[in-house]
Design an enzyme around this catalytic site. Structure first.
Site, short mmCIF file in Angstrom:
data_model
loop_
_atom_site.label_atom_id
_atom_site.label_comp_id
_atom_site.label_asym_id
_atom_site.label_seq_id
_atom_site.Cartn_x
_atom_site.Cartn_y
_atom_site.Cartn_z
N CYS A 178 0.96 -1.19 0.03
CA CYS A 178 -0.04 -0.16 0.01
C CYS A 178 0.94 1.22 0.05
O CYS A 178 0.80 2.34 0.82
CB CYS A 178 -0.96 -0.05 1.12
SG CYS A 178 -0.05 -0.38 2.88
N GLY A 179 1.74 1.38 -0.77
CA GLY A 179 2.84 2.40 -0.80
C GLY A 179 3.49 2.74 0.43
O GLY A 179 3.98 1.88 1.15
#
Length: 294
Positions: free
Chosen positions: A91-92
């Site tokens: 998720c980055g």
């Protein structure tokens, strides 16, 4: 130079990865709407609760006993950091941004000679912080099995904090989470929750200077009853904000990964075609050269 077989295998592998990232993007997009609605619905209640408590605190009768959740212990020696992150990655920079904010805060406190304790809510924050603060982490709370975050999840964490606070384990508690703004913007946030930071805000409704309110029971008793509930509400809000931020960050990360996979497939396909053309040309030259030699 890679063989045609190696290039074909590489293209096939990247295509399979692209399908996975595309599917993850679609799942995150589906989950995001529900998580965003939950986070946005929790904001007005949490903000109004803080405003009510702020007004009560400002009108506290002189000489009344102030609850410890508002007045504090009178000391500033031991700080507890409640770091809320996700249970999963991909998720980055969502998890690393929250962990970095908590890490910098812990470093500043330790440089000032303070004692730091950390409770991690979520496995990813624990994995990052334990590299440097293994001795300071006192507990890991995992929510991996929770499908829908609710009041009971925040209440359990709040009871944990209150128990430690009543036992004198810390003086100040700070909550770390990511506030959801949009799919491309999640803001790492630090919020002091013990002692409660409930100063009246400009958003509070205007009250006439002639207005007089009488509280029954007194302000101190009302605050003593509401402050633990406010702690739970603020933690719940942070968990819901985190859930929306996580899905937004994952959606963006998987979209980037899908586009990068597409570009890599184009590049590898071009290399494959050039290599195949070069091999065909080489074979034709060998055949023509052999025919001329005869």
């Amino acid at each position: 130079m890679a063989s045609l077989k190696d290039l074909r295998n590489r293209i096939t592998s990247v295509k399979a990865t692209q399908k996975i990232t595309k599917a993850m993007q679609m799942v995150a997009a589906a989950k995001l709407r529900r998580a965003q609605m939950a986070a946005e619905s929790a904001r007005p209640y949490a903000e109004r609760m803080a405003q009510v408590l702020g007004n009560l605190a400002s009108n506290l009768t002189p000489g009344a006993e102030t609850p410890r959740l508002l007045s504090g212990t009178g000391q500033d020696r031991t700080h507890l950091l409640l770091v809320c992150t996700a249970e999963r990655g991909l998720c980055g920079a969502f998890n690393s941004s929250i962990s970095r904010l908590a890490r910098d805060h812990a470093r500043r406190l330790m440089a000032q000679g303070k004692t730091v304790k950390i409770i991690c809510v979520g496995k990813k924050g624990y994995d990052v912080l334990r590299r440097e603060f293994r001795d300071q982490i006192v507990e890991l709370i995992e929510l991996r099995g929770v499908r829908q975050l609710g009041f009971e999840n925040a209440e359990g964490i709040a009871r944990n904090l209150l128990g430690r606070y009543d036992a004198g384990e810390f003086d100040v508690a700070t909550l770390f989470y990511s506030r959801f703004r949009s799919v491309i913007a999640q803001i790492p946030t630090a919020q002091q929750i013990i002692p409660a930071d409930i100063a009246p805000t400009d958003a509070a409704p205007a009250v006439s200077s002639d207005a007089v309110y009488e509280y029954e029971p007194g302000e101190g008793e009302i605050l003593a009853a509401l402050l633990p509930k406010n702690l739970t509400v603020q933690i719940l809000r942070a968990l819901l904000e985190n859930a929306a931020s996580e899905q937004g960050a994952r959606m963006g990360a998987m979209d980037s990964a899908t586009r990068n996979a597409g570009e890599m497939i184009k590049k590898q396909t071009l290399i494959y075609n050039r290599t195949r053309q070069a091999m065909i040309t080489k074979e034709l030259i060998e055949i023509i050269s052999g025919a001329e030699a005869l």
